[in-house]
Write an enzyme that holds these catalytic residues in place. Structure first.
Site, PDB file in Angstrom:
ATOM      1  N   GLY A  44      42.725  42.834  35.083  1.00 54.78           N
ATOM      2  CA  GLY A  44      43.772  42.748  36.113  1.00 54.78           C
ATOM      3  C   GLY A  44      44.089  44.141  36.634  1.00 54.78           C
ATOM      4  CG  PHE A  45      46.946  44.825  39.821  1.00 53.39           C
ATOM      5  CD1 PHE A  45      46.361  45.432  40.918  1.00 53.39           C
ATOM      6  CD2 PHE A  45      47.491  43.564  39.967  1.00 53.39           C
ATOM      7  CE1 PHE A  45      46.322  44.796  42.155  1.00 53.39           C
ATOM      8  CE2 PHE A  45      47.460  42.927  41.206  1.00 53.39           C
ATOM      9  CZ  PHE A  45      46.879  43.531  42.293  1.00 53.39           C
ATOM     10  CD  GLU A  58      55.141  36.506  48.244  1.00 50.70           C
ATOM     11  OE1 GLU A  58      55.330  37.698  48.490  1.00 50.70           O
ATOM     12  OE2 GLU A  58      54.398  36.118  47.311  1.00 50.70           O
ATOM     13  CB  ALA A 101      50.621  44.756  41.462  1.00 52.60           C
TER      14      ALA A 101
END
Lengths: 438, 438
Positions: free
Chosen positions: A18-19, A175, A328
């Site tokens: 991942g990040f 979102e 993130a």
């Protein structure tokens, strides 16, 4: 660390692409050591845009990139597609489902998944959004609900098919709800003959007293106004107490209500990946209530200076009143920090400073032209915020060489107002695994 | 047809939203009648590019488009996501899995699927390429094989992992083999540390005496040369006699050989969709050996002038020595013809001329810069042919408003030499359904 003087190079094993893990690997790519990155998937996922796959605006390939492609120029790095199942700190061993690796430094960055607050049986009824498969499942449910509504004669059943509930009004929930409103009230408007998609009801439920609880109250208020303008019904201080079949029971204060909804999406609550508990068991490290590992100021595990936990799996309590949020930018900065620390140690030095998260602000997109941005020095909303959101996301898709391509796609879709990827795939699977009849 | 004078408008029911059905629907969109298009999927698939999804160059959303979006401007048209299960010609009824429709004119265009020549148990071992799910399954197998090879110590097993067999050298087989060569020898070149992807072996097997049997012999020869240059080993006059686990038994003349290969792809043989047999049973229409319906010169079913079969499901024997091939241009022209015929009949007229396929030529792409084109008046190969192929495909993606977008993506990927969509999704499913261990 004495390994720097031995024959074989210092071996850094990173679990999770991942990040956090990917940025640690990137920054170790030119160092005189050997890096192995282990992930059970073959791709890095740009998770902030996952909701756009779920709502049919982007394809999986737009927001995911093969890890070994991203790291292909790092000659000291090997990428393995494998699952880590145990850690033996005394032997410096990472056990894989089919093999094992010996490390000098171990960096764990396996993140978190959804948490249903002890009601795991809700998961098939109200899927969360963490993986590409989650996103495709949610996409399938959203568009299948409209397809079924078009064929449903019973008004009550039709209403349930046209009711979408999003549980949790953090960035992901906001979102998702915003994108659902765009789909129902704009994109699908002329696509059906028996139903009017304007009758769709989108409910966003939040247990706290406002949407986007981690943001400032005035941005929360602006976000709520924007959501209302889009047609989303926001209910704060509202808890989900039960999900059974297609009925959601919600509680606001003393008031309990049952809502019939075919599509329920879960954007509330996270729990640590299973490696968290394993680290606790094997090293004695303390875990928080979500199962995340409480790390030292330098992100290492207590009494194990060569084991680090970074990203969403880490609980970093040494800055501010609350632990750092699972976003993130935190993960990226932690990956960069650990990569630097490891290289300093190899030179016999150490980093004097503990990890410190530099917060550049928060942003969330609500719909086309609508977003909220909190840049610390400036807060704004509306079109400028939306544009800033686009810009920041393009900028941070650094794992992708096709930044420009994605920007062109977005511009295209923005001006043509089209969601190009509204495909219902694996319908047979849907029949077996969910309540959706396609 | 008397319905034109009755109260309710003439009702045309179309089953299948592929090239044939979609083009019939498009051309009926302004006519004074009612159209219902039934498909079990919610999207039209641009099948000629499906191999690019299978090999990770394009995402599903790039080559598929929601049918109801494509037809949204046709106010007389309703799209239903449903599966047709029976036909009752005497009552003019189409039976759905959950409901029924009464038609005045029925157009069946449900196409074909793979055929394993009676060896259906080969399907899980050697998947074919007809659906988006097929393409994603094949993509998963291709890239999982390289991932496993990277971790495999045994040289023999590693060789099997790096051996890819494509059965059938029609356009799909040739395109798949060419794309595999690009992946192994160019795109993945620097991505691995333990294996050298240049050691990959790609075998293309064909029962006939040349690749691309429907094309002219000199184009077949050029295609074979291009395949060899890319690194594909072509074996003609070679039949697969058995597939067991990861061993393919092949027979060339009297010579029998066993080849160990982890990835086997099926691009040989088609059989009609189940509606073909149903039409035969319910109308007495004659079927060919593949189960396709042998149609009248006007594409109707014998003795049933208001039932038409078009596209790959139709066997049209009235032009040339062999039935028309199952390719997109034939399907499109048949859809257009039937739409015209139905409108003429409504006016009390009829079309004097039977259906006649106008063949503009054939083309197949072999790799980057490599294709063969047979335009009847001109045959060519190499880069000009590749460019013509790109052009023709962009031109014919008429179902898509994002033509330009796809062109930009292709140009981008061409110049950056990247396959952006090499994602292995649904790995858990892979474990259950196939022999791939991810």
């Amino acid at each position: 660390m004495s390994d720097a003087n031995s024959n074989s190079p210092h071996h850094v094993v990173i679990v999770g692409g991942g990040f956090a893990g990917l940025h640690a690997a990137k920054d170790l790519g030119r160092a005189p050591l050997k890096v192995t990155l282990v992930d059970k998937r073959n791709f890095h996922l740009f998770q902030p845009l996952l909701y756009q796959v779920a709502t049919g605006s982007l394809s999986p390939g737009d927001i995911a990139s093969p890890i070994r492609m991203v790291l292909s120029r790092n000659q000291n790095t090997q990428v393995l597609m494998a699952e880590a199942t145990d850690i033996i700190p005394a032997e410096r061993k990472l056990v894989l489902r089919d093999g094992e690796l010996t490390y000098d430094t171990l960096i764990i960055a396996t993140g978190v998944s959804h948490y249903y607050f002890g009601n795991d049986h809700w998961e098939p009824l109200a899927p969360g959004l963490k993986t590409l498969e989650n996103a495709l499942e949610i996409r399938k449910r959203i568009f299948a609900a409209f397809e079924q509504a078009e064929r449903e004669a019973d008004p009550q059943k039709r209403q349930a098919l046209l009711t979408f509930i999003v549980v949790g009004a953090g960035p992901t929930g906001v979102e998702l709800a915003g994108a659902l409103a765009e789909i129902a009230y704009r994109i699908l408007k002329d696509n059906f003959r028996s139903i009017d998609t304007a009758e769709t009801q989108i409910l966003l439920l939040e247990g706290m007293d406002r949407v986007l609880p981690p943001y400032t109250p005035d941005l929360s208020a602006k976000a709520e106004t924007a959501l209302n303008q889009l047609g989303v019904v926001v209910r704060t201080k509202t808890l989900v107490t039960n999900i059974a079949g297609e009925i959601v029971t919600v509680k606001s204060g003393d008031h309990t209500e049952q809502i019939a909804a075919k599509t329920i999406l879960w954007a509330a609550g996270v729990k640590a990946s299973p490696l968290g508990k394993l680290i606790g068991d094997r090293t004695g490290a303390e875990l928080d209530r979500s199962g995340r590992v409480i790390v030292e100021p330098d992100l290492s595990v207590k009494d194990h200076p060569n084991i680090f936990v970074i990203g969403d799996l880490a609980n970093f309590p040494h800055q501010g009143e609350r632990p750092l949020p699972g976003v993130a930018p935190v993960a990226i900065q932690q990956g960069v920090y650990v990569a630097k620390l490891v290289q300093q140690r190899l030179k016999g030095k150490t980093l004097a400073k503990p990890f410190y998260y530099k917060d550049y602000g928060s942003l969330a997109v609500i719909g086309r032209n609508q977003a909220v941005v909190d840049l610390k020095f400036a807060r704004f909303s509306g079109f400028p915020a939306w544009f800033a959101w686009i810009f920041a996301h393009i900028l941070f898709i650094i794992e992708f060489d096709n930044k420009l391509l994605i920007m062109i796609q977005w511009a295209w879709r923005y001006f043509t107002a089209e969601g190009g990827a509204r495909l219902i795939t694996n319908p047979e699977e849907a029949k077996e695994k969910s309540t959706v009849q396609v």
